[in-house]
Design a protein around this motif. Structure first.
Motif, PDB file in Angstrom:
ATOM      1  N   MET A   1       0.832  -1.224   0.000  1.00  0.00           N
ATOM      2  CA  MET A   1       0.000   0.000   0.000  1.00  0.00           C
ATOM      3  C   MET A   1       0.856   1.258   0.000  1.00  0.00           C
ATOM      4  O   MET A   1       0.500   2.274  -0.610  1.00  0.00           O
ATOM      5  CB  MET A   1      -0.969  -0.033   1.193  1.00  0.00           C
ATOM      6  CG  MET A   1      -2.058  -1.077   0.998  1.00  0.00           C
ATOM      7  SD  MET A   1      -3.296  -1.084   2.305  1.00  0.00           S
ATOM      8  CE  MET A   1      -2.521  -2.161   3.511  1.00  0.00           C
ATOM      9  N   MET A   2       2.005   1.188   0.645  1.00  0.00           N
ATOM     10  CA  MET A   2       2.933   2.327   0.628  1.00  0.00           C
ATOM     11  C   MET A   2       3.380   2.617  -0.815  1.00  0.00           C
ATOM     12  O   MET A   2       3.438   3.780  -1.244  1.00  0.00           O
ATOM     13  CB  MET A   2       4.139   1.962   1.507  1.00  0.00           C
ATOM     14  CG  MET A   2       5.289   2.912   1.458  1.00  0.00           C
ATOM     15  SD  MET A   2       6.741   2.060   2.167  1.00  0.00           S
ATOM     16  CE  MET A   2       7.995   3.289   1.913  1.00  0.00           C
ATOM     17  N   ILE A   3       3.668   1.570  -1.574  1.00  0.00           N
ATOM     18  CA  ILE A   3       4.090   1.747  -2.973  1.00  0.00           C
ATOM     19  C   ILE A   3       2.951   2.384  -3.775  1.00  0.00           C
ATOM     20  O   ILE A   3       3.165   3.318  -4.564  1.00  0.00           O
ATOM     21  CB  ILE A   3       4.510   0.382  -3.583  1.00  0.00           C
ATOM     22  CG1 ILE A   3       5.784  -0.119  -2.888  1.00  0.00           C
ATOM     23  CG2 ILE A   3       4.694   0.485  -5.094  1.00  0.00           C
ATOM     24  CD1 ILE A   3       6.144  -1.575  -3.194  1.00  0.00           C
ATOM     25  N   ALA A   4       1.725   1.894  -3.548  1.00  0.00           N
ATOM     26  CA  ALA A   4       0.580   2.441  -4.294  1.00  0.00           C
ATOM     27  C   ALA A   4       0.400   3.925  -3.993  1.00  0.00           C
ATOM     28  O   ALA A   4       0.120   4.720  -4.898  1.00  0.00           O
ATOM     29  CB  ALA A   4      -0.686   1.663  -3.955  1.00  0.00           C
ATOM     30  N   ILE A   5       0.565   4.324  -2.740  1.00  0.00           N
ATOM     31  CA  ILE A   5       0.403   5.746  -2.395  1.00  0.00           C
ATOM     32  C   ILE A   5       1.580   6.560  -2.965  1.00  0.00           C
ATOM     33  O   ILE A   5       1.389   7.664  -3.473  1.00  0.00           O
ATOM     34  CB  ILE A   5       0.267   5.943  -0.857  1.00  0.00           C
ATOM     35  CG1 ILE A   5      -0.972   5.191  -0.321  1.00  0.00           C
ATOM     36  CG2 ILE A   5       0.206   7.435  -0.492  1.00  0.00           C
ATOM     37  CD1 ILE A   5      -2.307   5.634  -0.867  1.00  0.00           C
ATOM     38  N   ALA A   6       2.771   5.996  -2.944  1.00  0.00           N
ATOM     39  CA  ALA A   6       3.931   6.704  -3.522  1.00  0.00           C
ATOM     40  C   ALA A   6       3.702   6.978  -5.003  1.00  0.00           C
ATOM     41  O   ALA A   6       4.085   8.036  -5.526  1.00  0.00           O
ATOM     42  CB  ALA A   6       5.203   5.882  -3.311  1.00  0.00           C
ATOM     43  N   SER A   7       3.052   6.030  -5.685  1.00  0.00           N
ATOM     44  CA  SER A   7       2.848   6.192  -7.136  1.00  0.00           C
ATOM     45  C   SER A   7       2.013   7.429  -7.457  1.00  0.00           C
ATOM     46  O   SER A   7       2.102   7.975  -8.550  1.00  0.00           O
ATOM     47  CB  SER A   7       2.162   4.951  -7.717  1.00  0.00           C
ATOM     48  OG  SER A   7       0.766   4.967  -7.415  1.00  0.00           O
ATOM     49  N   LEU A   8       1.189   7.886  -6.499  1.00  0.00           N
ATOM     50  CA  LEU A   8       0.325   9.040  -6.753  1.00  0.00           C
ATOM     51  C   LEU A   8       1.138  10.302  -6.989  1.00  0.00           C
ATOM     52  O   LEU A   8       0.702  11.203  -7.697  1.00  0.00           O
ATOM     53  CB  LEU A   8      -0.629   9.275  -5.556  1.00  0.00           C
ATOM     54  CG  LEU A   8      -1.584   8.145  -5.183  1.00  0.00           C
ATOM     55  CD1 LEU A   8      -2.370   8.508  -3.929  1.00  0.00           C
ATOM     56  CD2 LEU A   8      -2.536   7.841  -6.334  1.00  0.00           C
ATOM     57  N   ILE A   9       2.339  10.365  -6.374  1.00  0.00           N
ATOM     58  CA  ILE A   9       3.138  11.605  -6.498  1.00  0.00           C
ATOM     59  C   ILE A   9       4.449  11.378  -7.250  1.00  0.00           C
ATOM     60  O   ILE A   9       5.237  12.306  -7.418  1.00  0.00           O
ATOM     61  CB  ILE A   9       3.446  12.223  -5.117  1.00  0.00           C
ATOM     62  CG1 ILE A   9       4.146  11.218  -4.193  1.00  0.00           C
ATOM     63  CG2 ILE A   9       2.183  12.766  -4.468  1.00  0.00           C
ATOM     64  CD1 ILE A   9       4.956  11.877  -3.109  1.00  0.00           C
ATOM     65  N   ALA A  10       4.709  10.120  -7.671  1.00  0.00           N
ATOM     66  CA  ALA A  10       5.965   9.858  -8.392  1.00  0.00           C
ATOM     67  C   ALA A  10       5.771  10.235  -9.864  1.00  0.00           C
ATOM     68  O   ALA A  10       4.680  10.093 -10.407  1.00  0.00           O
ATOM     69  CB  ALA A  10       6.330   8.391  -8.257  1.00  0.00           C
ATOM     70  N   LYS A  11       6.837  10.692 -10.489  1.00  0.00           N
ATOM     71  CA  LYS A  11       6.738  11.058 -11.916  1.00  0.00           C
ATOM     72  C   LYS A  11       6.836   9.791 -12.753  1.00  0.00           C
ATOM     73  O   LYS A  11       7.775   9.028 -12.618  1.00  0.00           O
ATOM     74  CB  LYS A  11       7.900  11.977 -12.287  1.00  0.00           C
ATOM     75  CG  LYS A  11       7.699  13.383 -11.815  1.00  0.00           C
ATOM     76  CD  LYS A  11       8.654  14.349 -12.541  1.00  0.00           C
ATOM     77  CE  LYS A  11       8.631  15.699 -11.866  1.00  0.00           C
ATOM     78  NZ  LYS A  11       9.316  15.695 -10.553  1.00  0.00           N
ATOM     79  N   GLY A  12       5.825   9.556 -13.609  1.00  0.00           N
ATOM     80  CA  GLY A  12       5.840   8.386 -14.481  1.00  0.00           C
ATOM     81  C   GLY A  12       5.119   7.208 -13.849  1.00  0.00           C
ATOM     82  O   GLY A  12       4.578   7.302 -12.744  1.00  0.00           O
ATOM     83  N   GLU A  13       5.152   6.089 -14.583  1.00  0.00           N
ATOM     84  CA  GLU A  13       4.383   4.905 -14.159  1.00  0.00           C
ATOM     85  C   GLU A  13       5.111   4.120 -13.055  1.00  0.00           C
ATOM     86  O   GLU A  13       6.337   4.046 -13.042  1.00  0.00           O
ATOM     87  CB  GLU A  13       4.184   3.987 -15.371  1.00  0.00           C
ATOM     88  CG  GLU A  13       3.313   2.793 -15.058  1.00  0.00           C
ATOM     89  CD  GLU A  13       3.080   1.916 -16.277  1.00  0.00           C
ATOM     90  OE1 GLU A  13       1.918   1.835 -16.714  1.00  0.00           O
ATOM     91  OE2 GLU A  13       4.047   1.301 -16.775  1.00  0.00           O
ATOM     92  N   THR A  14       4.306   3.543 -12.160  1.00  0.00           N
ATOM     93  CA  THR A  14       4.855   2.626 -11.149  1.00  0.00           C
ATOM     94  C   THR A  14       4.252   1.256 -11.385  1.00  0.00           C
ATOM     95  O   THR A  14       3.051   1.134 -11.654  1.00  0.00           O
ATOM     96  CB  THR A  14       4.500   3.127  -9.729  1.00  0.00           C
ATOM     97  OG1 THR A  14       5.261   4.306  -9.474  1.00  0.00           O
ATOM     98  CG2 THR A  14       4.824   2.088  -8.653  1.00  0.00           C
TER      99      THR A  14
END
Ligand code: S3P
Length: 429
Positions: free
Chosen positions: A392-405
């Motif tokens: 879930m931490m990775i999923a939330i990080a993806s919201l603000i990371a540039k590009g696809e996760t």
């Protein structure tokens, strides 16, 4: 082993959700419902994989447990009606099932073998096996019973007076459950008060206990009486959206009917200290568990230091708080959290590896992690390591990371939050 592709969010999160029921309270509702005489109806039960393992365990002892959605009905005639299971009992990934049920099984007149998945098989059980043996328990396994699988030869236990060397509610709870089924008074003390759901539930199922500071005493031989349980929303699940709202500009999120037991609300204290724009409206108390709505809005935050007595009050929230720290102003230090190394993964290393895969700079220490703030994150290919909270931490990080996760092994999220992606989508619309 499902991969999920995630994109940065186009706009702030907004809306109101109730997260699923608290994992700790859900486990205990089944354990206490099975030990009690009568019919216990549990509402807003967490149907995550971990809590289903606790249901399966008591079904294997012959207890009637009906589950339909998030309502569970346990119809039991108490422990004397339990039957010896004929097959080994599988605890899956669930540390809480394992530790708490060792306390119960040690006191039943049965031979029971128990095992878990690859992660649980690596986690220490000696923290409960050693004190249970002092009560007379006969538990055997590899390395003097340190690890699952374990074989339990149930015995009449005797009372124990014990100071727990680890700050763990699972240890305290296992010993209180063993003590409830033993002869005499069991008295457990700890350095810092850990989550007290077992104590709250003992009282609501009619047992008398004595709590003085960080010591809890229970008299053995008390018969529990069935009662209905409403499980508050899990603050450890709400934590992901509390942090998401603090990360994504323009967000305003309301988390209704969330558990506010103060042995669990360390994250709210930390968010306040970091400057979060947050309101808490406490409006209910059910079976000793405080419940309320939390409203949180985006605002840039400042760094903080998290250590000492607050750690047991936010131990499960440290992965998501570590992500938040990468965006705060200044360096955040997490310390005194060595217990993280004994979770579903070594969470100190899992947090560090995950943040690094998003391009962040972090430094792990023996008991924590140092996280510089104001870092920009880039989309990552990151694996949950089979750990729901890292997933879930990775999923939330993806919201603000540039590009696809790309989140690998996303299924692990079903352990504690099967509707996580639905709730995330609801807040993105
Ligand atoms: C739990 C206690 C905590 C927590 C876990 C649930 C419980 O573990 O991390 O998710 O329900 O008692 P420890 O007791 O090992 O700290």
């Amino acid at each position: 082993m499902t991969d999920v592709r995630l994109q940065p969010t186009a706009k702030g999160l907004s809306g109101s959700i109730t997260v699923p029921g608290d994992k700790s309270v859900s486990h205990r509702s089944i354990i206490f419902g099975a030990l009690a005489k009568g019919k216990t109806t549990v509402r807003h039960f967490l149907t995550g994989e971990d809590c289903l393992r606790t249901i399966d365990a008591f079904r294997a002892l012959g207890v009637s447990i009906e589950q339909g959605g998030d309502t569970v009905i346990i119809d039991s005639a108490g422990k004397d009606s339990f039957k010896e299971p004929t097959v080994p009992i599988y605890f899956g990934n669930s540390g809480t099932t394992a530790r708490l049920l060792l306390g119960v099984f040690a006191a039943l007149p049965f031979h029971i073998t128990v095992y878990g998945d690859a992660s649980l098989t690596k986690r220490p059980m000696d923290r409960v096996v050693i004190p249970l043996r002092q009560m007379g328990a006969k538990i055997n396994g590899r390395e003097q019973g340190k690890y699952l699988p374990l074989a339990i030869d149930g015995q009449k236990l005797s009372a124990l007076t014990y100071h727990t060397p680890v700050k763990s509610a699972q240890v305290k709870s296992a010993l209180l459950l063993g003590g409830l089924l033993a002869d005499g008074e069991t008295r457990i003390s700890e350095d810092v008060k850990t989550r007290d759901h077992t104590e709250q539930m003992l009282e609501s199922f009619g047992a008398s206990i004595d709590v003085a500071g960080t010591t809890v005493a229970v008299q053995g031989g008390q018969q529990l009486v069935a009662t209905d349980v409403y499980v508050p929303g899990d603050i450890s699940s709400a934590a992901f959206f509390l942090v998401a709202a603090c990360l994504v500009p323009g967000s305003e999120v309301v988390l209704t009917n969330t558990g506010l037991n103060d042995t669990r609300t360390g994250i709210l204290d930390v968010l306040k200290q970091m400057g979060a724009d947050m309101e808490i409206n406490e409006h209910d108390i059910q079976a000793g568990e405080r419940i309320g709505d939390i409203t949180i809005r985006y605002r840039p935050l400042k760094s903080t230091e998290i250590g000492g007595d607050i750690i047991p009050r936010l131990i499960d929230e440290l992965p998501i708080l570590a992500l938040l720290a990468t965006q705060a102003d200044g360096e955040t230090i997490i310390k005194d959290a060595e217990e993280l190394r004994y979770k579903e993964t070594d969470r100190i290393e899992a947090i560090a590896a995950t943040l690094r895969s998003f391009g962040a700079e972090v430094e792990s220490t023996p008991d924590g992690i140092r996280i510089p703030g104001n870092q920009s994150l880039k989309g990552a290919t990151a694996d949950s390591f089979g750990d729901h909270r890292i997933g879930m931490m990775i999923a939330i990080a993806s919201l603000i990371a540039k590009g696809e996760t790309i989140l690998g092994d996303a299924d692990s999220i079903n352990i504690s939050y099967p509707t996580f992606f639905e709730d995330l989508r609801a807040l993105q619309n």
